[in-house]
Design a protein around this motif. Sequence first.
Motif, PDB file in Angstrom:
ATOM      1  N   MET A 188       0.761  -0.946  -0.033  1.00 10.22           N
ATOM      2  CA  MET A 188       0.129   0.128  -0.081  1.00 10.22           C
ATOM      3  C   MET A 188       0.971   1.297  -0.271  1.00 10.22           C
ATOM      4  O   MET A 188       1.994   1.549   0.906  1.00 10.22           O
ATOM      5  N   ARG A 189       0.538   2.300  -0.631  1.00  8.19           N
ATOM      6  CA  ARG A 189       1.339   3.397  -0.866  1.00  8.19           C
ATOM      7  C   ARG A 189       0.164   4.565  -0.905  1.00  8.19           C
ATOM      8  O   ARG A 189      -0.466   4.786  -1.600  1.00  8.19           O
ATOM      9  N   PHE A 190       0.503   5.504   0.054  1.00  9.29           N
ATOM     10  CA  PHE A 190      -0.357   6.573   0.313  1.00  9.29           C
ATOM     11  C   PHE A 190       0.343   7.687  -0.617  1.00  9.29           C
ATOM     12  O   PHE A 190       1.242   7.926  -0.619  1.00  9.29           O
ATOM     13  N   THR A 191      -0.522   8.584  -1.229  1.00 11.50           N
ATOM     14  CA  THR A 191      -0.502   9.673  -1.922  1.00 11.50           C
ATOM     15  C   THR A 191      -0.781  10.874  -1.296  1.00 11.50           C
ATOM     16  O   THR A 191      -0.189  11.941  -1.379  1.00 11.50           O
ATOM     17  N   ALA A 192      -1.618  10.737  -0.207  1.00  7.20           N
ATOM     18  CA  ALA A 192      -1.760  12.123   0.609  1.00  7.20           C
ATOM     19  C   ALA A 192      -2.675  11.572   1.711  1.00  7.20           C
ATOM     20  O   ALA A 192      -3.096  10.454   1.867  1.00  7.20           O
ATOM     21  N   SER A 193      -2.848  12.552   2.816  1.00  6.82           N
ATOM     22  CA  SER A 193      -3.490  12.310   4.106  1.00  6.82           C
ATOM     23  C   SER A 193      -4.410  13.368   4.047  1.00  6.82           C
ATOM     24  O   SER A 193      -4.156  14.617   3.860  1.00  6.82           O
ATOM     25  N   THR A 194      -5.800  13.205   4.382  1.00 11.02           N
ATOM     26  CA  THR A 194      -6.825  14.244   4.607  1.00 11.02           C
ATOM     27  C   THR A 194      -7.863  14.046   5.918  1.00 11.02           C
ATOM     28  O   THR A 194      -8.105  12.666   6.039  1.00 11.02           O
ATOM     29  N   ILE A 195      -8.230  15.119   6.564  1.00  6.60           N
ATOM     30  CA  ILE A 195      -8.860  14.922   7.551  1.00  6.60           C
ATOM     31  C   ILE A 195     -10.136  15.754   7.030  1.00  6.60           C
ATOM     32  O   ILE A 195     -10.081  16.607   6.565  1.00  6.60           O
ATOM     33  N   SER A 196     -11.284  14.928   7.391  1.00  9.06           N
ATOM     34  CA  SER A 196     -12.730  15.781   6.981  1.00  9.06           C
ATOM     35  C   SER A 196     -13.261  16.137   8.113  1.00  9.06           C
ATOM     36  O   SER A 196     -13.427  15.517   9.275  1.00  9.06           O
ATOM     37  N   LEU A 197     -13.578  17.473   8.262  1.00  8.73           N
ATOM     38  CA  LEU A 197     -14.146  18.179   9.591  1.00  8.73           C
ATOM     39  C   LEU A 197     -15.673  18.626   9.222  1.00  8.73           C
ATOM     40  O   LEU A 197     -15.812  19.274   8.065  1.00  8.73           O
ATOM     41  N   THR A 198     -16.708  18.258   9.996  1.00  7.40           N
ATOM     42  CA  THR A 198     -18.117  18.712   9.481  1.00  7.40           C
ATOM     43  C   THR A 198     -18.297  19.922  10.666  1.00  7.40           C
ATOM     44  O   THR A 198     -18.099  19.669  11.836  1.00  7.40           O
ATOM     45  N   VAL A 199     -18.640  21.018  10.153  1.00  7.97           N
ATOM     46  CA  VAL A 199     -18.898  22.107  10.893  1.00  7.97           C
ATOM     47  C   VAL A 199     -20.036  22.851  10.578  1.00  7.97           C
ATOM     48  O   VAL A 199     -20.618  22.578   9.272  1.00  7.97           O
ATOM     49  N   ASP A 200     -20.651  24.046  11.300  1.00  5.38           N
ATOM     50  CA  ASP A 200     -21.721  24.686  10.902  1.00  5.38           C
ATOM     51  C   ASP A 200     -21.271  25.668   9.798  1.00  5.38           C
ATOM     52  O   ASP A 200     -22.395  25.869   8.886  1.00  5.38           O
ATOM     53  N   ASP A 201     -20.440  26.262   9.844  1.00  3.69           N
ATOM     54  CA  ASP A 201     -19.709  27.490   8.866  1.00  3.69           C
ATOM     55  C   ASP A 201     -18.548  27.017   8.260  1.00  3.69           C
ATOM     56  O   ASP A 201     -17.272  27.239   8.589  1.00  3.69           O
ATOM     57  N   VAL A 202     -18.743  26.644   7.223  1.00  2.00           N
ATOM     58  CA  VAL A 202     -17.558  26.232   6.163  1.00  2.00           C
ATOM     59  C   VAL A 202     -16.679  27.299   5.827  1.00  2.00           C
ATOM     60  O   VAL A 202     -15.293  27.172   6.051  1.00  2.00           O
ATOM     61  N   THR A 203     -17.213  28.375   5.595  1.00  2.00           N
ATOM     62  CA  THR A 203     -16.431  29.618   5.417  1.00  2.00           C
ATOM     63  C   THR A 203     -15.695  29.963   6.218  1.00  2.00           C
ATOM     64  O   THR A 203     -14.360  30.525   6.390  1.00  2.00           O
ATOM     65  N   ALA A 204     -16.002  30.031   7.505  1.00  2.00           N
ATOM     66  CA  ALA A 204     -15.413  30.599   8.974  1.00  2.00           C
ATOM     67  C   ALA A 204     -14.227  29.550   8.922  1.00  2.00           C
ATOM     68  O   ALA A 204     -12.985  30.289   9.465  1.00  2.00           O
ATOM     69  N   THR A 205     -14.238  28.249   8.788  1.00  2.57           N
ATOM     70  CA  THR A 205     -13.045  27.456   9.230  1.00  2.57           C
ATOM     71  C   THR A 205     -12.056  27.575   8.029  1.00  2.57           C
ATOM     72  O   THR A 205     -10.963  27.600   8.288  1.00  2.57           O
ATOM     73  N   GLN A 206     -12.558  27.727   6.780  1.00  4.31           N
ATOM     74  CA  GLN A 206     -12.029  27.958   5.684  1.00  4.31           C
ATOM     75  C   GLN A 206     -10.940  29.180   5.781  1.00  4.31           C
ATOM     76  O   GLN A 206      -9.596  29.156   5.556  1.00  4.31           O
ATOM     77  N   GLU A 207     -11.532  30.286   6.217  1.00  2.00           N
ATOM     78  CA  GLU A 207     -10.907  31.448   6.506  1.00  2.00           C
ATOM     79  C   GLU A 207      -9.761  31.185   7.448  1.00  2.00           C
ATOM     80  O   GLU A 207      -8.604  31.875   7.455  1.00  2.00           O
ATOM     81  N   PHE A 208     -10.359  30.669   8.598  1.00  2.00           N
ATOM     82  CA  PHE A 208      -9.274  30.570   9.659  1.00  2.00           C
ATOM     83  C   PHE A 208      -8.250  29.844   9.285  1.00  2.00           C
ATOM     84  O   PHE A 208      -6.887  30.405   9.559  1.00  2.00           O
ATOM     85  N   PHE A 209      -8.267  28.705   8.556  1.00  2.00           N
ATOM     86  CA  PHE A 209      -6.993  27.892   8.248  1.00  2.00           C
ATOM     87  C   PHE A 209      -6.311  28.567   7.177  1.00  2.00           C
ATOM     88  O   PHE A 209      -5.020  28.631   6.871  1.00  2.00           O
ATOM     89  N   THR A 210      -6.727  29.361   6.198  1.00  2.00           N
ATOM     90  CA  THR A 210      -6.170  30.181   5.123  1.00  2.00           C
ATOM     91  C   THR A 210      -5.424  31.235   5.780  1.00  2.00           C
ATOM     92  O   THR A 210      -3.973  31.799   5.496  1.00  2.00           O
ATOM     93  N   ALA A 211      -5.868  32.076   6.746  1.00  2.00           N
ATOM     94  CA  ALA A 211      -5.604  33.251   7.137  1.00  2.00           C
ATOM     95  C   ALA A 211      -4.368  33.155   8.297  1.00  2.00           C
ATOM     96  O   ALA A 211      -3.400  33.763   8.369  1.00  2.00           O
ATOM     97  N   HIS A 212      -4.735  32.140   9.147  1.00  2.00           N
ATOM     98  CA  HIS A 212      -3.632  31.808  10.298  1.00  2.00           C
ATOM     99  C   HIS A 212      -2.828  30.630  10.250  1.00  2.00           C
ATOM    100  O   HIS A 212      -1.876  30.672  10.897  1.00  2.00           O
ATOM    101  N   LEU A 213      -3.251  29.566   9.441  1.00  2.00           N
ATOM    102  CA  LEU A 213      -2.482  28.385   9.493  1.00  2.00           C
ATOM    103  C   LEU A 213      -1.623  28.074   8.102  1.00  2.00           C
ATOM    104  O   LEU A 213      -1.174  27.054   8.043  1.00  2.00           O
ATOM    105  N   GLY A 214      -1.902  29.051   7.045  1.00  2.00           N
ATOM    106  CA  GLY A 214      -1.020  28.883   5.948  1.00  2.00           C
ATOM    107  C   GLY A 214      -1.489  27.847   4.909  1.00  2.00           C
ATOM    108  O   GLY A 214      -0.828  27.426   4.047  1.00  2.00           O
ATOM    109  N   TYR A 215      -2.726  27.580   5.157  1.00  2.00           N
ATOM    110  CA  TYR A 215      -3.598  26.659   4.006  1.00  2.00           C
ATOM    111  C   TYR A 215      -3.779  27.260   2.871  1.00  2.00           C
ATOM    112  O   TYR A 215      -4.022  28.500   3.121  1.00  2.00           O
ATOM    113  N   GLY A 216      -3.862  26.646   1.738  1.00  2.00           N
ATOM    114  CA  GLY A 216      -4.386  27.617   0.575  1.00  2.00           C
ATOM    115  C   GLY A 216      -5.610  26.526   0.026  1.00  2.00           C
ATOM    116  O   GLY A 216      -5.602  25.551   0.495  1.00  2.00           O
TER     117      GLY A 216
END
Length: 129
Positions: free
Chosen positions: A1-29
């Motif tokens: 078995m060879r993994f090509t990526a790892s992903t965690i899926s988070l279920t939230v009430d406000d997708v945009t709020a988490t998206q903006e938090f991760f892009t603004a503060h954690l360096g995610y694209g």
Amino acid sequence: MRFTASTISLTVDDVTATQEFFTAHLGYGLQQAADGFASLTRSDAVDVVVLARGIEVLPPEQRDQRASGVILAFTLADGLREQEKRLRDAGVEITMPLRQEPWGERLFQVTDPNGVIVQFVEWVAPDTA
């Protein structure tokens, strides 16, 4: 078995709020986004998929659940104190102040607008006492 990526899926009430938090503060694209969905990526960390609570792509028994009981932890090579200061200066609430555990874990935590706990860790020599 060879993994090509790892992903965690988070279920939230406000997708945009988490998206903006991760892009603004954690360096995610933003890789992809649609109504109720965002895929976030970083070359040096696990990818994050954010799903809106109730979205139909989830099995019925999971649709109304929120991300809880999960700590998304990132280990830093150095600069833990600087990252805590950077986030604090950016107005991010530090929900667990910087501390060091006897086993050599130095850490602090922040919480995103949806209650997702993000922990930053740096390993140091454990206490010998």
